[in-house]
Design an enzyme around this catalytic site. Sequence first.
Site, PDB file in Angstrom:
ATOM      1  N   THR A 127      32.977  30.562  50.342  1.00  0.00           N
ATOM      2  CA  THR A 127      33.552  30.453  49.007  1.00  0.00           C
ATOM      3  C   THR A 127      34.668  29.422  48.989  1.00  0.00           C
ATOM      4  O   THR A 127      35.349  29.268  47.990  1.00  0.00           O
ATOM      5  CB  THR A 127      34.168  31.796  48.566  1.00  0.00           C
ATOM      6  OG1 THR A 127      35.191  32.148  49.503  1.00  0.00           O
ATOM      7  CG2 THR A 127      33.137  32.885  48.501  1.00  0.00           C
ATOM      8  N   SER A 145      41.952  41.140  46.614  1.00  0.00           N
ATOM      9  CA  SER A 145      40.962  40.219  46.084  1.00  0.00           C
ATOM     10  C   SER A 145      41.563  38.840  45.884  1.00  0.00           C
ATOM     11  O   SER A 145      42.768  38.672  45.762  1.00  0.00           O
ATOM     12  CB  SER A 145      40.436  40.734  44.751  1.00  0.00           C
ATOM     13  OG  SER A 145      41.395  40.494  43.746  1.00  0.00           O
ATOM     14  N   LYS A 146      40.673  37.895  45.870  1.00  0.00           N
ATOM     15  CA  LYS A 146      41.057  36.500  45.724  1.00  0.00           C
ATOM     16  C   LYS A 146      41.875  36.282  44.454  1.00  0.00           C
ATOM     17  O   LYS A 146      42.800  35.495  44.437  1.00  0.00           O
ATOM     18  CB  LYS A 146      39.766  35.680  45.661  1.00  0.00           C
ATOM     19  CG  LYS A 146      39.911  34.247  46.113  1.00  0.00           C
ATOM     20  CD  LYS A 146      38.539  33.596  46.162  1.00  0.00           C
ATOM     21  CE  LYS A 146      38.654  32.125  46.486  1.00  0.00           C
ATOM     22  NZ  LYS A 146      37.332  31.504  46.655  1.00  0.00           N
ATOM     23  N   ARG A 147      41.502  36.978  43.414  1.00  0.00           N
ATOM     24  CA  ARG A 147      42.179  36.820  42.125  1.00  0.00           C
ATOM     25  C   ARG A 147      43.635  37.243  42.174  1.00  0.00           C
ATOM     26  O   ARG A 147      44.520  36.545  41.720  1.00  0.00           O
ATOM     27  CB  ARG A 147      41.473  37.674  41.067  1.00  0.00           C
ATOM     28  CG  ARG A 147      40.375  36.982  40.329  1.00  0.00           C
ATOM     29  CD  ARG A 147      40.120  37.742  39.032  1.00  0.00           C
ATOM     30  NE  ARG A 147      41.288  37.661  38.168  1.00  0.00           N
ATOM     31  CZ  ARG A 147      41.319  36.977  37.031  1.00  0.00           C
ATOM     32  NH1 ARG A 147      40.245  36.349  36.638  1.00  0.00           N
ATOM     33  NH2 ARG A 147      42.400  36.946  36.295  1.00  0.00           N
ATOM     34  N   ARG A 148      43.843  38.436  42.701  1.00  0.00           N
ATOM     35  CA  ARG A 148      45.182  39.028  42.635  1.00  0.00           C
ATOM     36  C   ARG A 148      46.071  38.729  43.830  1.00  0.00           C
ATOM     37  O   ARG A 148      47.279  38.672  43.709  1.00  0.00           O
ATOM     38  CB  ARG A 148      45.065  40.554  42.548  1.00  0.00           C
ATOM     39  CG  ARG A 148      44.451  41.099  41.300  1.00  0.00           C
ATOM     40  CD  ARG A 148      44.532  42.618  41.336  1.00  0.00           C
ATOM     41  NE  ARG A 148      43.732  43.172  42.414  1.00  0.00           N
ATOM     42  CZ  ARG A 148      42.576  43.795  42.207  1.00  0.00           C
ATOM     43  NH1 ARG A 148      42.124  43.956  41.002  1.00  0.00           N
ATOM     44  NH2 ARG A 148      41.891  44.271  43.227  1.00  0.00           N
TER      45      ARG A 148
END
Length: 470
Positions: free
Chosen positions: A13, A237-240
């Site tokens: 990713t 997670s990547k987002r947070r």
Amino acid sequence: MDAPRFRFAPSPTGSFHIGGARTALMNWALAKRLGGTFILRIEDTDEARNRPEWTEGIIEALAWLGISSDDPAFEGPYFQSQYAQQHIDAAQRLFETGHAYYCDLTSEQIQDRAKAEGSQGYGGWSRDAGLGPGPGRVLRFRVPAGTTTVHDAVRGEVQFDNATIEDFVLLRGNGSPMFLLANVVDDLTMRVSHVIRAEEHLPNTPKQQMIWEALGHAAPTWAHVPVLVNEQRKKISKRRDKVALESYRDEGYLAPAMVNYLMTLGWSPRGGTEIVPWQVIEDEFRLEDVNHSPAFFDLKKLAAFNGEYIRALSPDEFATAAEPWLAQWRATHPTAVWDQQRFVAMAPFVQPRATTLAEAPGVVDFLFLPQPEFDEAGLAKALATEGAAALVADSIEAFGTCPWQADAINAAFTAVAERHGLKMGKAQAPVRVAVTGRTVGPPLFESLELLGRDETLRRLRALPPSVHVS
RNA sequence: GCCCCCAUCGUCUAGUGGCCUAGGACACCACCCUUUCAAGGUGGCGGCACGGGUUCGAAUCCCGUUGGGGGUGCCA
């Protein structure tokens, strides 16, 4: 018993997840101790295929962690996309043996029907339709009646009532295989014996196990390790959250510290201390000893580990490890005159003061800059002290004649401080700011010795006119 | 909704029926050391979610409750 084969199957990713790093490490520890194999299989997607650097990044990240592709225990990388035909062949076999059937219902039709029945999901409506392959038709697995028991090396037996598992899709309407199927087929063809992954995959394990069995094989040893969570107790997670291993590497965390810390999440070595070299981890790590509950990734504790590892380095090792950050500092400070020996001599004083390697340059910058970078507030405060100017003047005089060695400088300055009726702590403040630019830093007299008499005097003399002494 | 997992100091953990008045580490606080800041040393604060069982005895076994988390796609 054949040598165990462990598989690590990340999907590229663009960055390497710290959770992935941990499971990779666990697989690696076991593969090494048991004389088995660590298989790297890239679960590549179309996007990943167009970005080979993503895969390179994974291999680099693994190498940084000590999982080297040069090691005989390392196998791969394999790419899932290369096995597409085998995935389809397996699906075909499943169809021929009656373990799977075709279904021509669209998602909308399924939704409507489920709603009409007051149920949820797919109700196996095409099970007995006797459909063959065709455009738009998906191949579904015929989930048998009964229960599926997953033997998990970490959690023991986990039972699933098959009635709660709907007939899931193996092949899409366009004939392409689903990830779940591809995964099992790859594990099978690569003769994987152990599947160690994060707990989030536990719910789909019975599905995978059923495919293994339908294909005529006994399922591998499963092991689901707890997930890593953030402060809110949610899966990181990547987002947070900051999950990229690379970002920790770039901030100056040492690989062995990172590895050690990651392994203490959900597991701990025997004996009193959790700071242990990799060899101990390799010798002692057991799946059965892994915790069952999620673990908070605590940056503070990571920092503490890193500090310990930094302090354990020899001065030369430290200089070598810190070099990338030192080089970066030099690049952004073109007027600096670098002196490697001076840095190594200073290392024992900077190591206890740095939690990351990135902090190293900031501790010693004054030794190499033509002019210290002044902390204006600290400067003003130190010089505003009663008699500061006179003290600096006396220091200049004392430093002009004393032997230039830390002990002697100390003695000379102690005499000056006494004459002014000041304690060391107070007295050194103006000198420290004048020479290093800051009110805090490494031991003063050692710093002065390394800076040199001339430069020390120059900075002290330059001080009064350049500042407004009140 | 349904399925699954989990539950020891704030955090990471040790603990697998008596060695537990629950041990260590990080964080926090205090003191010591000390030329600043660190580092180091000593000490302190602080926990078995709750309720029932089982047992001579339970943090450890069983059941329930509560609370968290994860999963549930013609995503990977």
